[in-house]
Scaffold this motif. Sequence first.
Motif, PDB file in Angstrom:
ATOM      1  N   TRP A  14       0.812  -1.213   0.000  1.00 48.61           N
ATOM      2  CA  TRP A  14       0.000   0.000   0.000  1.00 48.61           C
ATOM      3  C   TRP A  14       0.852   1.274   0.000  1.00 48.61           C
ATOM      4  O   TRP A  14       0.348   2.366  -0.304  1.00 48.61           O
ATOM      5  N   SER A  60      -4.663   0.298   0.091  1.00 49.25           N
ATOM      6  CA  SER A  60      -4.852   0.546   1.529  1.00 49.25           C
ATOM      7  C   SER A  60      -6.160  -0.059   2.021  1.00 49.25           C
ATOM      8  O   SER A  60      -7.192   0.030   1.345  1.00 49.25           O
ATOM      9  N   GLU A 116      -0.684   0.524  10.284  1.00 47.80           N
ATOM     10  CA  GLU A 116      -1.367   0.906   9.048  1.00 47.80           C
ATOM     11  C   GLU A 116      -2.465   1.931   9.309  1.00 47.80           C
ATOM     12  O   GLU A 116      -2.653   2.858   8.508  1.00 47.80           O
ATOM     13  N   GLN A 153      -2.281   5.335   7.390  1.00 50.49           N
ATOM     14  CA  GLN A 153      -3.278   5.462   6.320  1.00 50.49           C
ATOM     15  C   GLN A 153      -4.458   6.352   6.697  1.00 50.49           C
ATOM     16  O   GLN A 153      -5.031   7.023   5.834  1.00 50.49           O
ATOM     17  N   TYR A 170      -6.575   5.461   1.110  1.00 53.95           N
ATOM     18  CA  TYR A 170      -7.318   4.745   0.077  1.00 53.95           C
ATOM     19  C   TYR A 170      -7.971   5.708  -0.915  1.00 53.95           C
ATOM     20  O   TYR A 170      -7.864   5.527  -2.144  1.00 53.95           O
TER      21      TYR A 170
END
Length: 264
Positions: free
Chosen positions: A76, A83, A97, A101, A147
Amino acid sequence: MLYEGVLRKMQTENGKPIQYFLVFDNDFLNMNQALGKQLQIDFIKFQCLNCGEDRPIYRQGFCKSCFYETPRAGDWIMKPELSTAHLDKEDRDLEYEKKMQLQPHIVYLANSSNIKVGVTRKSQVPTRWIDQGAHEAIEIVEVPNRYLAGITEVALKDHVSDKTSWQKMLKNDIEDVDLVEWRNKLKPFIPEEAANYFIENNGETHLDFPVLQYPEKVKSLNLDKTPSYTGVLKGIKGQYLIFEDSTVFNVRGSEGYYVGIGIG
């Protein structure tokens, strides 16, 4: 002056010009002060940025086993559209993460060798643009997670490049473009999920790199093939050192290499 330590990407401070620093465990070096001086770079050993062991560096400063294990090298990172932390779904380490993220991300246009689209955490603006050697850049959207930034980048890649020619960037073979015009031109192609995050009223950021002399041709220094190199430093752009003999050294591409650096 002699310095020794493991290479990590140079830290930067945006200014006129940008200030560059090589930071080691117990010391640091302002690379701007080395401009016009002779540098000697000697490869001593490897030091993986994760385990610290003297193992050959595979990618991104990590040995091969760490590259496939550490959350700092998950897919990612290079492909934000992969993601999954926003779904509470783990890749390698969900806590890490989520931290990385689930924070504001910027989709931007940058011009280093050509206009390109990219993604970075908001906290990394303008550092990301400096690292790419972009002389101008502009934000397109600001989204709440990686994302959404990733799927926006994927959509825009159909209309503008996501690659930089590092050779053209280092030769300063560049052309100014109207990034505001490009931002507005790309607006209709932003995915519906990110459309409300479009940034309407902002201007270009211009960056000033400390370069005394640009090379006409570039030849890359590889410490595996040339473990000892001496040359006069003539510039710093992106994460590259530019020398008088047209040799260029990618500091970030050599992360995890433990070196000695002498300044004459």
